[in-house]
Write a protein that holds these residues in place. Sequence first.
Motif, PDB file in Angstrom:
ATOM      1  N   GLN A 164      -2.804  91.252  81.151  1.00 26.58           N
ATOM      2  CA  GLN A 164      -2.698  92.572  81.770  1.00 26.58           C
ATOM      3  C   GLN A 164      -1.322  93.179  81.544  1.00 26.58           C
ATOM      4  OE1 GLN A 164      -1.018  92.611  85.334  1.00 26.58           O
ATOM      5  NE2 GLN A 164      -0.691  94.754  84.848  1.00 26.58           N
ATOM      6  N   SER A 165      -0.269  92.363  81.643  1.00 25.95           N
ATOM      7  CA  SER A 165       1.089  92.876  81.450  1.00 25.95           C
ATOM      8  C   SER A 165       1.307  93.339  80.006  1.00 25.95           C
ATOM      9  CB  SER A 165       2.117  91.798  81.814  1.00 25.95           C
ATOM     10  OG  SER A 165       2.037  91.459  83.181  1.00 25.95           O
ATOM     11  N   LEU A 166       0.833  92.556  79.040  1.00 27.51           N
ATOM     12  CA  LEU A 166       1.003  92.944  77.644  1.00 27.51           C
ATOM     13  C   LEU A 166       0.234  94.220  77.310  1.00 27.51           C
ATOM     14  CD1 LEU A 166       0.822  89.518  75.741  1.00 27.51           C
ATOM     15  CD2 LEU A 166       2.828  90.775  76.511  1.00 27.51           C
ATOM     16  N   ARG A 167      -0.895  94.437  77.973  1.00 29.52           N
ATOM     17  CA  ARG A 167      -1.680  95.633  77.712  1.00 29.52           C
ATOM     18  C   ARG A 167      -1.105  96.879  78.384  1.00 29.52           C
ATOM     19  NH1 ARG A 167      -6.789  94.896  75.398  1.00 29.52           N
ATOM     20  NH2 ARG A 167      -6.782  97.176  75.472  1.00 29.52           N
ATOM     21  N   THR A 168      -0.164  96.708  79.307  1.00 28.41           N
ATOM     22  CA  THR A 168       0.400  97.857  80.018  1.00 28.41           C
ATOM     23  C   THR A 168       1.887  98.033  79.743  1.00 28.41           C
ATOM     24  OG1 THR A 168       0.695  96.458  81.988  1.00 28.41           O
ATOM     25  CG2 THR A 168      -1.317  97.756  81.864  1.00 28.41           C
ATOM     26  N   VAL A 169       2.396  97.484  78.644  1.00 27.36           N
ATOM     27  CA  VAL A 169       3.787  97.736  78.263  1.00 27.36           C
ATOM     28  C   VAL A 169       3.972  99.243  78.041  1.00 27.36           C
ATOM     29  CG1 VAL A 169       5.529  97.368  76.468  1.00 27.36           C
ATOM     30  CG2 VAL A 169       4.124  95.463  77.253  1.00 27.36           C
ATOM     31  N   PRO A 170       5.005  99.863  78.620  1.00 23.42           N
ATOM     32  CA  PRO A 170       5.204 101.312  78.445  1.00 23.42           C
ATOM     33  C   PRO A 170       5.233 101.718  76.975  1.00 23.42           C
ATOM     34  CG  PRO A 170       6.672 100.469  80.133  1.00 23.42           C
ATOM     35  CD  PRO A 170       6.002  99.274  79.515  1.00 23.42           C
ATOM     36  N   LYS A 171       4.532 102.776  76.669  1.00 21.25           N
ATOM     37  CA  LYS A 171       4.402 103.202  75.279  1.00 21.25           C
ATOM     38  C   LYS A 171       5.736 103.648  74.687  1.00 21.25           C
ATOM     39  CE  LYS A 171      -0.444 104.650  75.562  1.00 21.25           C
ATOM     40  NZ  LYS A 171      -1.399 105.778  75.452  1.00 21.25           N
ATOM     41  N   ASP A 172       6.592 104.250  75.521  1.00 19.21           N
ATOM     42  CA  ASP A 172       7.859 104.721  74.964  1.00 19.21           C
ATOM     43  C   ASP A 172       8.739 103.559  74.520  1.00 19.21           C
ATOM     44  OD1 ASP A 172       8.094 103.911  77.548  1.00 19.21           O
ATOM     45  OD2 ASP A 172       9.448 105.504  78.187  1.00 19.21           O
ATOM     46  N   ALA A 578      -6.696 101.060  84.662  1.00 19.43           N
ATOM     47  CA  ALA A 578      -5.271 100.808  84.893  1.00 19.43           C
ATOM     48  C   ALA A 578      -4.470 100.961  83.606  1.00 19.43           C
ATOM     49  CB  ALA A 578      -5.076  99.405  85.479  1.00 19.43           C
ATOM     50  N   GLU A 579      -5.040 100.513  82.480  1.00 15.19           N
ATOM     51  CA  GLU A 579      -4.341 100.641  81.204  1.00 15.19           C
ATOM     52  C   GLU A 579      -4.172 102.106  80.802  1.00 15.19           C
ATOM     53  OE1 GLU A 579      -6.361  98.430  78.254  1.00 15.19           O
ATOM     54  OE2 GLU A 579      -6.277  96.533  79.352  1.00 15.19           O
ATOM     55  N   ARG A 580      -5.175 102.924  81.063  1.00 15.83           N
ATOM     56  CA  ARG A 580      -5.142 104.327  80.631  1.00 15.83           C
ATOM     57  C   ARG A 580      -4.327 105.209  81.560  1.00 15.83           C
ATOM     58  NH1 ARG A 580     -10.717 103.603  80.530  1.00 15.83           N
ATOM     59  NH2 ARG A 580     -10.848 105.088  82.265  1.00 15.83           N
ATOM     60  N   ARG A 581      -4.460 105.015  82.863  1.00 16.62           N
ATOM     61  CA  ARG A 581      -3.953 105.997  83.806  1.00 16.62           C
ATOM     62  C   ARG A 581      -2.780 105.523  84.644  1.00 16.62           C
ATOM     63  NH1 ARG A 581      -7.765 109.829  85.051  1.00 16.62           N
ATOM     64  NH2 ARG A 581      -6.018 110.805  86.142  1.00 16.62           N
ATOM     65  N   LEU A 582      -2.578 104.208  84.794  1.00 16.84           N
ATOM     66  CA  LEU A 582      -1.618 103.712  85.774  1.00 16.84           C
ATOM     67  C   LEU A 582      -0.583 102.803  85.127  1.00 16.84           C
ATOM     68  CD1 LEU A 582      -4.108 102.906  88.672  1.00 16.84           C
ATOM     69  CD2 LEU A 582      -2.736 104.964  88.348  1.00 16.84           C
ATOM     70  N   ARG A 583       0.055 103.282  84.089  1.00 20.84           N
ATOM     71  CA  ARG A 583       1.126 102.532  83.426  1.00 20.84           C
ATOM     72  C   ARG A 583       2.395 103.357  83.463  1.00 20.84           C
ATOM     73  NH1 ARG A 583      -1.245 101.398  77.738  1.00 20.84           N
ATOM     74  NH2 ARG A 583       0.874 100.698  77.274  1.00 20.84           N
ATOM     75  N   PHE A 584       3.545 102.657  83.443  1.00 23.61           N
ATOM     76  CA  PHE A 584       4.842 103.329  83.556  1.00 23.61           C
ATOM     77  C   PHE A 584       5.268 103.860  82.193  1.00 23.61           C
ATOM     78  CE2 PHE A 584       5.181 100.204  87.128  1.00 23.61           C
ATOM     79  CZ  PHE A 584       5.128 101.144  88.129  1.00 23.61           C
TER      80      PHE A 584
END
Length: 585
Positions: A164-172, A578-584
């Motif tokens: 889950q953490s690897l899939r939500t790494v901030p895109k910037d 969560a991956e699409r909408r709730l990541r920093f």
Amino acid sequence: MVFHSRSDGKHRHFDRSLAPRLAGPSWADLAAIALLLVIALLVIVGVGQMRQPLTALNAAPVDLQLLHLPEYALLSTLRMFGALAASLIFTLTVATLAAKSRKAELIIVPALDILQSVPVLGFLTFTVMFFMNLFPGRQLGVECAAIFAIFTSQAWNMAFSFYQSLRTVPKDLDEVSRQFGFSSWRRFVRLELPFAMPGLVWNAMMSMSGGWFFVVASEAIAVGNTTIALPGIGSWLALAIERKDFGAVAWAVFAMAVVIVLYDQLIFRPIVAWADKFRFEQTASRERPRSWVYDLARRTRLLPSIIELLLVAGRTLSALSWSAPPRRQTLHPNKHIIRVPDGLWIGFIAVVCFGASLWLLRFISTSLTAADIISIVGLGFATLVRVAVLIAIASIIWVPIGVWIGLRPTWSERLQPVAQFLAAFPANVLFPFAVVIIIGLRLDPNIWLSPLMILGTQWYILFNVIAGASALPNDLREAARTFNMRGLQWWRQVALPGIFPYFVTGALTASGGSWNASIVAESVSWGDKRLQATGLGSFIADATAAGDLPRVAVGIVVMSAFVVTLNRTLWRPLYRYAERRLRFD
């Protein structure tokens, strides 16, 4: 945004500037060396005990003399940490592969769903003889079986958290790493692993505590005609429950509490303090976790040098940067053509699963009828109702508490060992009280045995929510204060979105763990008194005790089908949301 770094620069690396500038070792070096020597000596003694011949278990069976309890506590702890080390290796490899490769994800994630649903007794049923034949005549074979069983109660939670953490790494941040030409390995060690570290640490603590919940089943092995009791707290508890010895049960709980406090102070709390520097924020937080062991290590001259030597190879690899191959002009095929390999891959998996299903049907058809299977599925629905109700109740209770603790490092430091002890508290200890109360008050076991299922798994929700709340960027919290967000608005726009990916991980693993816990919670005993609740867990427990492998197999398959279906229809869509909408970002 960037990863958290203290304004004074002291936490960017292991701070050697705090070490005393002395010509020789300081008192901190001497204390650290003494501590490491004691730990090494205990490990050597425990490992030596595990390598004895198998006949030694018969020559010196488990007894309830208080003199043996420290030795049993040491052996159980070594098994727990051995399983935790295997779980960490499994997590860093398998979860990373699932997050990086679409084709690997198509296999690994469903496999984790299935493996998470297989109870510890299910693994023991089919692995004890394998490990005993692997090391014939040696206690090491049974030790490996016990460690593997504990591993199956720890690994899935850590793997889901890291995935889950690897899939939500901030895109910037990911884009910046690619613009600087980081290799895959360098991006992993410089960006993805640090970003996932806080959640991984808290889930490792939860996995360690969750392993204690199944330590009785892992050490007091009873599968058909095979009965083996490894020396440990789990076997002590099993024997004490069998003999109705309340005093021995109390001493086992006390020993467990001492062990948890020790490894919390010596291992987990220093790791939490160290991992705080990987928080994802722009401004420094006012409070940070503290640890006297971590402070002691930072004041030594010897330990930083040893760590630097150990990290030379890792830093060399992380510094490598291969130049990207020259770009070639490529055609962009239609999106439907791109999905052809995925379709073929899924078809291959389906063929393999179909072949395995045919083999299983042939295996169970000799002793089970269609009516038996329908009855077993009905038992699965009974357990499903218990799991759903208990997860909902646990979420309502522990989400607010977890957010409150995670936002206050001082309280987190105080309550961390308490939470670990409560999470590690085995339900078997409460079996005597549950049996006496239910029989004395003539209560319905189908209702009042249900809370035992959630005792060891509700903490997955608490620990993950604490991890999510502690990972909330301080600048986000400061912005909420600036805009005077309070009450329901703060929960709806700050807290719940921030912790939601962590909560989904906790609820998913708590759900799977509750199915696993039903094996010991739906069928409890105290001496010669036995209570059972109608459900799939009690069915598998009875089949395992009788050594009825076809019924064990079909019970595990039905339980896996329920868990996988629940994960696919509920938890996976929430993961994607969560991956699409709730990541920093």
